[in-house]
Design an enzyme around this catalytic site. Structure first.
Site, PDB file in Angstrom:
ATOM      1  N   VAL A  68      47.690  62.305  23.469  1.00 55.60           N
ATOM      2  CA  VAL A  68      47.070  63.547  22.981  1.00 55.60           C
ATOM      3  C   VAL A  68      46.080  64.147  23.980  1.00 55.60           C
ATOM      4  O   VAL A  68      45.740  65.321  23.882  1.00 55.60           O
ATOM      5  CB  VAL A  68      46.374  63.377  21.605  1.00 55.60           C
ATOM      6  CG1 VAL A  68      47.370  63.058  20.507  1.00 55.60           C
ATOM      7  CG2 VAL A  68      45.244  62.358  21.658  1.00 55.60           C
ATOM      8  N   SER A 147      34.532  62.871  11.283  1.00 56.30           N
ATOM      9  CA  SER A 147      33.965  61.576  10.871  1.00 56.30           C
ATOM     10  C   SER A 147      32.617  61.773  10.192  1.00 56.30           C
ATOM     11  O   SER A 147      31.853  62.672  10.552  1.00 56.30           O
ATOM     12  CB  SER A 147      33.774  60.676  12.089  1.00 56.30           C
ATOM     13  OG  SER A 147      33.026  59.528  11.728  1.00 56.30           O
ATOM     14  N   TYR A 160      30.987  59.172  20.353  1.00 57.62           N
ATOM     15  CA  TYR A 160      31.923  59.368  19.229  1.00 57.62           C
ATOM     16  C   TYR A 160      31.460  60.533  18.352  1.00 57.62           C
ATOM     17  O   TYR A 160      32.235  61.422  18.012  1.00 57.62           O
ATOM     18  CB  TYR A 160      31.989  58.064  18.434  1.00 57.62           C
ATOM     19  CG  TYR A 160      32.959  58.065  17.284  1.00 57.62           C
ATOM     20  CD1 TYR A 160      34.329  57.953  17.507  1.00 57.62           C
ATOM     21  CD2 TYR A 160      32.505  58.170  15.970  1.00 57.62           C
ATOM     22  CE1 TYR A 160      35.225  57.949  16.449  1.00 57.62           C
ATOM     23  CE2 TYR A 160      33.387  58.160  14.906  1.00 57.62           C
ATOM     24  CZ  TYR A 160      34.747  58.045  15.150  1.00 57.62           C
ATOM     25  OH  TYR A 160      35.632  58.041  14.098  1.00 57.62           O
ATOM     26  N   LYS A 164      33.164  64.286  17.341  1.00 59.24           N
ATOM     27  CA  LYS A 164      33.500  64.642  15.957  1.00 59.24           C
ATOM     28  C   LYS A 164      32.733  65.895  15.515  1.00 59.24           C
ATOM     29  O   LYS A 164      33.247  66.688  14.721  1.00 59.24           O
ATOM     30  CB  LYS A 164      33.229  63.460  15.029  1.00 59.24           C
ATOM     31  CG  LYS A 164      34.108  62.237  15.324  1.00 59.24           C
ATOM     32  CD  LYS A 164      35.593  62.564  15.203  1.00 59.24           C
ATOM     33  CE  LYS A 164      36.478  61.340  15.337  1.00 59.24           C
ATOM     34  NZ  LYS A 164      37.905  61.625  15.177  1.00 59.24           N
ATOM     35  N   ILE A 193      36.167  53.203   7.084  1.00 64.18           N
ATOM     36  CA  ILE A 193      37.489  52.865   6.532  1.00 64.18           C
ATOM     37  C   ILE A 193      38.021  51.615   7.234  1.00 64.18           C
ATOM     38  O   ILE A 193      37.929  51.514   8.467  1.00 64.18           O
ATOM     39  CB  ILE A 193      38.486  54.034   6.742  1.00 64.18           C
ATOM     40  CG1 ILE A 193      37.875  55.366   6.274  1.00 64.18           C
ATOM     41  CG2 ILE A 193      39.813  53.753   6.029  1.00 64.18           C
ATOM     42  CD1 ILE A 193      37.444  55.416   4.837  1.00 64.18           C
TER      43      ILE A 193
HETATM   44  P1  NAP Z   1      43.477  53.417  14.546  1.00 67.10           P
HETATM   45  O1  NAP Z   1      43.948  52.481  13.487  1.00 67.10           O
HETATM   46  O2  NAP Z   1      43.040  52.852  15.853  1.00 67.10           O
HETATM   47  O3  NAP Z   1      44.592  54.546  14.782  1.00 67.10           O
HETATM   48  C1  NAP Z   1      44.446  55.515  15.777  1.00 67.10           C
HETATM   49  C2  NAP Z   1      45.781  55.752  16.430  1.00 67.10           C
HETATM   50  O4  NAP Z   1      45.612  56.807  17.400  1.00 67.10           O
HETATM   51  C3  NAP Z   1      46.279  54.524  17.176  1.00 67.10           C
HETATM   52  O5  NAP Z   1      47.657  54.328  16.983  1.00 67.10           O
HETATM   53  C4  NAP Z   1      45.962  54.886  18.613  1.00 67.10           C
HETATM   54  O6  NAP Z   1      46.752  54.208  19.572  1.00 67.10           O
HETATM   55  C5  NAP Z   1      46.246  56.359  18.602  1.00 67.10           C
HETATM   56  N1  NAP Z   1      45.701  57.005  19.803  1.00 67.10           N
HETATM   57  C6  NAP Z   1      44.514  56.768  20.403  1.00 67.10           C
HETATM   58  N2  NAP Z   1      44.407  57.486  21.525  1.00 67.10           N
HETATM   59  C7  NAP Z   1      45.559  58.185  21.663  1.00 67.10           C
HETATM   60  C8  NAP Z   1      46.054  59.075  22.640  1.00 67.10           C
HETATM   61  N3  NAP Z   1      45.341  59.403  23.743  1.00 67.10           N
HETATM   62  N4  NAP Z   1      47.273  59.623  22.450  1.00 67.10           N
HETATM   63  C9  NAP Z   1      48.017  59.283  21.375  1.00 67.10           C
HETATM   64  N5  NAP Z   1      47.604  58.428  20.421  1.00 67.10           N
HETATM   65  C10 NAP Z   1      46.390  57.878  20.558  1.00 67.10           C
HETATM   66  O7  NAP Z   1      42.223  54.264  14.006  1.00 67.10           O
HETATM   67  P2  NAP Z   1      41.867  54.857  12.548  1.00 67.10           P
HETATM   68  O8  NAP Z   1      40.682  54.107  12.073  1.00 67.10           O
HETATM   69  O9  NAP Z   1      43.069  55.001  11.707  1.00 67.10           O
HETATM   70  O10 NAP Z   1      41.325  56.291  13.000  1.00 67.10           O
HETATM   71  C11 NAP Z   1      42.128  57.459  12.882  1.00 67.10           C
HETATM   72  C12 NAP Z   1      41.205  58.670  13.006  1.00 67.10           C
HETATM   73  O11 NAP Z   1      40.247  58.649  11.939  1.00 67.10           O
HETATM   74  C13 NAP Z   1      40.401  58.718  14.311  1.00 67.10           C
HETATM   75  O12 NAP Z   1      40.310  60.062  14.751  1.00 67.10           O
HETATM   76  C14 NAP Z   1      39.044  58.202  13.885  1.00 67.10           C
HETATM   77  O13 NAP Z   1      38.016  58.686  14.718  1.00 67.10           O
HETATM   78  C15 NAP Z   1      38.947  58.785  12.483  1.00 67.10           C
HETATM   79  N6  NAP Z   1      37.989  58.083  11.637  1.00 67.10           N
HETATM   80  C16 NAP Z   1      38.139  56.758  11.359  1.00 67.10           C
HETATM   81  C17 NAP Z   1      37.196  56.138  10.548  1.00 67.10           C
HETATM   82  C18 NAP Z   1      37.287  54.680  10.205  1.00 67.10           C
HETATM   83  O14 NAP Z   1      36.292  54.150   9.647  1.00 67.10           O
HETATM   84  N7  NAP Z   1      38.394  54.009  10.480  1.00 67.10           N
HETATM   85  C19 NAP Z   1      36.109  56.862  10.029  1.00 67.10           C
HETATM   86  C20 NAP Z   1      36.011  58.210  10.334  1.00 67.10           C
HETATM   87  C21 NAP Z   1      36.958  58.823  11.134  1.00 67.10           C
HETATM   88  P3  NAP Z   1      46.108  52.890  20.284  1.00 67.10           P
HETATM   89  O15 NAP Z   1      46.122  51.817  19.214  1.00 67.10           O
HETATM   90  O16 NAP Z   1      47.025  52.636  21.422  1.00 67.10           O
HETATM   91  O17 NAP Z   1      44.700  53.268  20.694  1.00 67.10           O
END
Ligand code: NAP
Length: 259
Positions: A68, A147, A160, A164, A193
Site C-alpha cells: 500500500v 485509531s 502511529y 492516524k 483490539i
Molecule cells: P494486523 O493483524 O497486523 O493486520 C494488518 C495487515 O496489513 C497485515 O496483513 C499486514 O501485513 C498488512 N500490511 C501492513 N503493511 C502493509 C503494506 N505496506 N502493504 C500491504 N499490506 C500491509 O493488524 P490489525 O490489528 O488488524 O490492524 C489493522 C488496522 O487497524 C491498522 O490500520 C491498525 O492501525 C488499525 N487499528 C488496530 C487496532 C488494534 O488494536 N489492533 C486499534 C486501532 C486501529 P504484514 O503482516 O506483512 O505486516
C-alpha cells in the site's frame, strides 16, 4: 427493511490489510453480507487464507498482492479489480503497521516508515478508488481505518498517532470533496483490539501494560475483537449509513483518556 440496509448483494468491495486481523474480519463479513470482495495485502499467504475462507463459506473473493505504500502498486490493483468487476462500490482501507518509540528517541526513518504505510497507503487507495467511482458514476462508500490512539495519546504513540490523526483529516477533507458525487467517506477509530498486530506488541512490557490498562478503563472491562470492528466497517459501507459522511466511528469499549 432495516436489516435489508445491510445487504451488500451485487456490491463490489476492495479491502486492504485483508490477510490478517481487522482487515480479514472485514473482508469476510462484507462477503457474508453479499459483496464480491477484492482482498489486498502484502502477506500473500494470509491473503490466500482469507480468499479461501470466503470461498469455503460460499462467497466471492479475489486476491491482490500489493504494497500500500507504493502508489503504482495500489493503482494497478485497484484498476485490475475495477476492470474485473466493472466498478467498485466499497473501499475499506485497513492495512497498517504499529510503531512504538518515545518521542525523544524517535528517528526520521521511524516516522517516514509509518507515514508511508498508515497515511500514504490509505491516501493512495482513497485516491485510486474515488477516481474509479467517479469515472463509473458509482455512489460508493469509503471506510478508512484510524485509531483511538488519536483520542487517548499514550507513551510511545507519536509516529502511529500522527499517521492516524492524518487519516482523520483525510477522511473529513475527502468527504467534503467527493460528497457531490454521492460518495461517502468515514473513518473507524477502534480501541485496543486483539489481533496479530497487538499480540506481537504484547511481547513488550509496555504494550502488555497498555492492553491491561485499556481493559480496566473500558466500562465493558475488556479489549475488543476484530469481528466487532468489522461490524463498524459493514455499517459504514452499507446503506444503513446512507446519510453518514465525514464521521469518525469509535468502537473502543468506552475508553476515553486513561493516562
Ligand atoms: P494486523 O493483524 O497486523 O493486520 C494488518 C495487515 O496489513 C497485515 O496483513 C499486514 O501485513 C498488512 N500490511 C501492513 N503493511 C502493509 C503494506 N505496506 N502493504 C500491504 N499490506 C500491509 O493488524 P490489525 O490489528 O488488524 O490492524 C489493522 C488496522 O487497524 C491498522 O490500520 C491498525 O492501525 C488499525 N487499528 C488496530 C487496532 C488494534 O488494536 N489492533 C486499534 C486501532 C486501529 P504484514 O503482516 O506483512 O505486516
Amino acid at each position: 427493511m432495516p436489516v435489508m440496509a445491510y445487504d451488500l448483494t451485487d456490491r463490489i468491495a476492495f479491502v486492504t490489510g485483508a490477510a490478517s486481523g481487522i482487515g480479514r474480519a472485514s473482508a469476510v463479513l462484507l462477503a457474508e453480507a453479499g459483496a464480491t470482495v477484492h482482498c489486498a495485502d502484502r502477506d500473500e499467504v494470509g491473503l490466500r487464507e482469507t480468499v479461501s475462507a470466503i470461498a469455503r463459506a460460499g462467497g466471492a473473493a479475489h486476491p491482490h498482492p500489493l504494497d500500500v505504500s507504493d502508489r503504482g502498486s495500489v493503482e494497478a490493483a485497484v484498476e485490475a479489480a475495477a476492470s474485473d468487476s466493472g466498478r467498485l462500490d466499497i473501499l475499506a482501507a485497513v492495512a497498517g503497521i504499529m510503531h512504538s518509540s518515545p518521542v525523544l528517541e524517535t528517528r526520521d526513518e521511524d516516522l517516514d516508515r509509518v507515514l508511508a504505510v498508515n497515511f500514504k497507503g490509505v491516501l493512495y487507495a482513497c485516491q485510486a478508488v474515488a477516481r474509479s467511482m467517479i469515472a463509473t458514476g458509482t455512489a460508493g462508500s469509503i471506510v478508512t481505518m484510524a485509531s483511538g490512539a488519536v483520542d487517548t495519546g499514550g507513551p510511545g504513540l507519536l509516529c502511529y498517532g500522527v499517521t492516524k490523526a492524518a487519516v482523520f483529516q483525510l477522511t473529513k477533507t475527502l468527504a467534503t470533496e467527493v460528497g457531490p458525487h454521492g460518495i461517502r467517506v468515514n473513518a473507524v477509530a477502534p480501541g485496543w483490539i486483539r489481533t496479530p498486530m497487538t499480540e506481537r506488541h504484547n511481547n513488550s512490557e509496555a504494550q502488555a501494560h497498555t492492553a491491561a490498562l485499556m481493559s480496566r478503563m473500558s466500562p465493558l472491562g475488556r479489549v475488543g475483537a476484530p469481528e466487532e470492528i468489522a461490524h463498524a466497517v459493514l455499517h459504514l459501507a452499507s446503506d444503513a449509513a446512507a446519510f453518514t459522511t465525514g464521521q469518525i466511528l469509535r468502537p473502543n469499549g468506552g475508553v476515553a483518556m486513561p493516562w
